[in-house]
Scaffold this motif. Structure first.
Motif, PDB file in Angstrom:
ATOM      1  N   ARG A  51       0.827  -1.213   0.000  1.00 29.63           N
ATOM      2  CA  ARG A  51       0.000   0.000   0.000  1.00 29.63           C
ATOM      3  C   ARG A  51       0.861   1.263   0.000  1.00 29.63           C
ATOM      4  O   ARG A  51       0.501   2.266  -0.619  1.00 29.63           O
ATOM      5  N   ILE A  52       1.981   1.220   0.701  1.00 33.80           N
ATOM      6  CA  ILE A  52       2.860   2.395   0.727  1.00 33.80           C
ATOM      7  C   ILE A  52       3.427   2.660  -0.667  1.00 33.80           C
ATOM      8  O   ILE A  52       3.484   3.797  -1.129  1.00 33.80           O
ATOM      9  N   ARG A  53       3.847   1.602  -1.360  1.00 34.14           N
ATOM     10  CA  ARG A  53       4.351   1.777  -2.726  1.00 34.14           C
ATOM     11  C   ARG A  53       3.248   2.304  -3.639  1.00 34.14           C
ATOM     12  O   ARG A  53       3.481   3.190  -4.470  1.00 34.14           O
ATOM     13  N   ALA A  54       2.033   1.780  -3.464  1.00 35.52           N
ATOM     14  CA  ALA A  54       0.912   2.212  -4.307  1.00 35.52           C
ATOM     15  C   ALA A  54       0.566   3.677  -4.066  1.00 35.52           C
ATOM     16  O   ALA A  54       0.261   4.421  -5.002  1.00 35.52           O
ATOM     17  N   LEU A  55       0.626   4.119  -2.800  1.00 32.35           N
ATOM     18  CA  LEU A  55       0.335   5.518  -2.490  1.00 32.35           C
ATOM     19  C   LEU A  55       1.395   6.425  -3.095  1.00 32.35           C
ATOM     20  O   LEU A  55       1.083   7.470  -3.682  1.00 32.35           O
ATOM     21  N   ALA A  56       2.681   6.029  -2.983  1.00 31.02           N
ATOM     22  CA  ALA A  56       3.769   6.828  -3.544  1.00 31.02           C
ATOM     23  C   ALA A  56       3.664   6.925  -5.063  1.00 31.02           C
ATOM     24  O   ALA A  56       4.027   7.944  -5.657  1.00 31.02           O
ATOM     25  N   ALA A  57       3.134   5.875  -5.696  1.00 28.37           N
ATOM     26  CA  ALA A  57       3.004   5.857  -7.154  1.00 28.37           C
ATOM     27  C   ALA A  57       1.719   6.518  -7.633  1.00 28.37           C
ATOM     28  O   ALA A  57       1.484   6.605  -8.851  1.00 28.37           O
ATOM     29  N   GLY A  58       0.899   6.970  -6.721  1.00 29.21           N
ATOM     30  CA  GLY A  58      -0.353   7.603  -7.105  1.00 29.21           C
ATOM     31  C   GLY A  58      -1.431   6.624  -7.513  1.00 29.21           C
ATOM     32  O   GLY A  58      -2.446   7.013  -8.098  1.00 29.21           O
ATOM     33  N   GLU A  59      -1.244   5.351  -7.188  1.00 25.76           N
ATOM     34  CA  GLU A  59      -2.213   4.331  -7.578  1.00 25.76           C
ATOM     35  C   GLU A  59      -3.406   4.277  -6.630  1.00 25.76           C
ATOM     36  O   GLU A  59      -4.463   3.762  -6.978  1.00 25.76           O
ATOM     37  N   ILE A  60      -3.225   4.767  -5.412  1.00 30.38           N
ATOM     38  CA  ILE A  60      -4.329   4.871  -4.464  1.00 30.38           C
ATOM     39  C   ILE A  60      -4.311   6.265  -3.864  1.00 30.38           C
ATOM     40  O   ILE A  60      -3.288   6.967  -3.900  1.00 30.38           O
ATOM     41  N   THR A  61      -5.437   6.679  -3.340  1.00 29.13           N
ATOM     42  CA  THR A  61      -5.572   8.011  -2.731  1.00 29.13           C
ATOM     43  C   THR A  61      -5.788   7.867  -1.235  1.00 29.13           C
ATOM     44  O   THR A  61      -6.532   6.979  -0.797  1.00 29.13           O
ATOM     45  N   ALA A  62      -5.143   8.713  -0.466  1.00 27.03           N
ATOM     46  CA  ALA A  62      -5.300   8.660   0.993  1.00 27.03           C
ATOM     47  C   ALA A  62      -6.735   8.987   1.382  1.00 27.03           C
ATOM     48  O   ALA A  62      -7.331   9.948   0.887  1.00 27.03           O
ATOM     49  N   MET A  63      -7.291   8.168   2.244  1.00 23.93           N
ATOM     50  CA  MET A  63      -8.641   8.387   2.733  1.00 23.93           C
ATOM     51  C   MET A  63      -8.644   9.470   3.807  1.00 23.93           C
ATOM     52  O   MET A  63      -7.672   9.632   4.542  1.00 23.93           O
ATOM     53  N   THR A  64      -9.730  10.215   3.904  1.00 22.51           N
ATOM     54  CA  THR A  64      -9.874  11.216   4.961  1.00 22.51           C
ATOM     55  C   THR A  64     -10.143  10.493   6.278  1.00 22.51           C
ATOM     56  O   THR A  64     -11.051   9.657   6.352  1.00 22.51           O
ATOM     57  N   PRO A  65      -9.360  10.754   7.316  1.00 25.14           N
ATOM     58  CA  PRO A  65      -9.572  10.036   8.584  1.00 25.14           C
ATOM     59  C   PRO A  65     -10.882  10.419   9.259  1.00 25.14           C
ATOM     60  O   PRO A  65     -11.300  11.577   9.223  1.00 25.14           O
ATOM     61  N   ARG A  66     -11.514   9.437   9.859  1.00 18.87           N
ATOM     62  CA  ARG A  66     -12.742   9.653  10.608  1.00 18.87           C
ATOM     63  C   ARG A  66     -12.387  10.002  12.044  1.00 18.87           C
ATOM     64  O   ARG A  66     -11.480   9.400  12.627  1.00 18.87           O
ATOM     65  N   ARG A  67     -13.091  10.953  12.630  1.00 22.45           N
ATOM     66  CA  ARG A  67     -12.833  11.325  14.024  1.00 22.45           C
ATOM     67  C   ARG A  67     -13.230  10.189  14.965  1.00 22.45           C
ATOM     68  O   ARG A  67     -14.239   9.521  14.758  1.00 22.45           O
ATOM     69  N   ALA A  68     -12.409   9.976  15.983  1.00 24.05           N
ATOM     70  CA  ALA A  68     -12.669   8.898  16.933  1.00 24.05           C
ATOM     71  C   ALA A  68     -12.137   9.288  18.304  1.00 24.05           C
ATOM     72  O   ALA A  68     -11.371  10.256  18.440  1.00 24.05           O
TER      73      ALA A  68
END
Length: 338
Positions: A14-31
């Motif tokens: 997932r880290i490689r995919a995020l760096a490559a722009g293949e996935i987008t970071a999700m907005t964190p939900r408050r908890a």
């Protein structure tokens, strides 16, 4: 011996995919999550639960009662006592409505998952035993989102005791995780007359354990935990009572802790700023998922007898082992610890 840090094998991918722009970071939900403390003869103990082996996130890991903010937690009709919403807004670094929602989530989730309610009929009282059938019906309705927390309190003539909470820390799930939370950690003392139990459908075991015992078991690889849990347990070790910890929360830094990832040659280095013990080095080449040894955690100062646990089912393959209760420990009929 390896420690008990929870580490998902899919993170490098997932880290490689995020760096490559293949996935987008999700907005964190408050908890919000609460470190519930009680004073035992050997020192303050904290209430923890073990996530079921069937959970998709952090299965088998020990954590505190907590969960996501309900959209109705900012209901303006909620009964309130203690520091006002504007005070909490400045402390938590959010607007007043968000501050109320976060504090309400902390109190509501503690009741839903541990059966402990930080509320009273007046600003100077706290409810006693909450184990009756009528209380359980309300708790089920809250957990099932059939009843809002404001309606629950108002129907029972109660006010939320925000003064019984102390803000402790704030951690945000890394950007490469598909399920992300912006979590505020609170500390509170177990109210007189109330007792904890395993009321969570997500947990198979509960435990009252001294912070030093928990971190020593983690260091030995016996208790599985996520970095925020270990970090806050280590921070609690210097306090001699629940009241001391609550008082000590006032000056704590709530700057969010967010993991970062960088490449060093063929290694992916994952780190949490200010918490070097959690640094992980992972071979980043496709198909290579082996984890390099992490730095040794700082030693815990106290001996480590077995924690007081509630009864739970037999462990699943691959799940972190759980210390066995000693004969002198007290277990509640429901399977949670008193």
């Amino acid at each position: 011996m390896p420690n008990g840090q929870w580490y998902p094998p899919e993170w490098p991918v997932r880290i490689r995919a995020l760096a490559a722009g293949e996935i987008t970071a999700m907005t964190p939900r408050r908890a919000a999550t609460v470190m519930l403390l009680r004073d035992d003869p050997a020192g303050p103990a904290v209430h923890m639960l073990r996530r079921r082996a069937s959970m998709t996130f952090a299965a088998g890991a020990y954590a505190y009662p907590g969960g996501g903010v309900d959209p109705r937690d900012d209901d303006g009709t909620v009964g309130w006592a203690g520091p006002g919403r504007d005070v909490w807004a400045r402390r938590l670094g959010v607007d007043a409505a968000s501050a109320q929602a976060i504090v309400c989530a902390a109190v509501r989730e503690t009741y839903e998952e541990a059966g402990v309610l930080l509320a009273g009929e007046t600003a100077g009282t706290v409810v006693g035993d909450t184990t009756g059938d009528d209380w359980e019906a309300d708790r089920d309705a809250l957990a099932g989102h059939e009843l809002s927390f404001a309606d629950f309190l108002n129907r029972r003539g109660l006010v939320l005791r925000s003064d019984l909470l102390g803000a402790w820390a704030r951690w945000i799930t890394p950007e490469f995780e598909p399920r992300r939370y912006d979590t505020w950690f609170f500390v509170a003392a177990l109210p007189p007359g109330q007792r904890t139990r395993n009321a969570s459908t997500e947990a198979d075991r509960t435990v009252w354990i001294r912070p030093a015992e928990a971190t020593e078991a983690y260091d030995r690889g016996e208790l599985l935990m996520m970095p925020p849990t270990v970090a806050t347990l280590r921070q609690l070790q210097s306090y001699g009572s629940a009241d001391e910890a609550l008082a000590g929360s006032d000056g704590r830094d709530l700057t969010p802790v967010l993991a970062t990832a960088r490449m060093e040659g063929e290694e992916l280095v994952l780190s949490w700023p200010g918490h070097e013990e959690f640094t992980k080095r992972v071979d980043s080449r496709p198909g290579e998922q082996k984890q390099s040894p992490s730095p040794s955690p700082s030693p815990s100062p106290s001996p480590s007898p077995s924690p007081s646990t509630g009864q739970g089912p037999r462990q699943s393959p691959g799940q972190a082992p759980t210390p066995t209760p000693t004969p002198t420990q007290t277990q509640s009929p429901s399977g949670g610890s008193r």
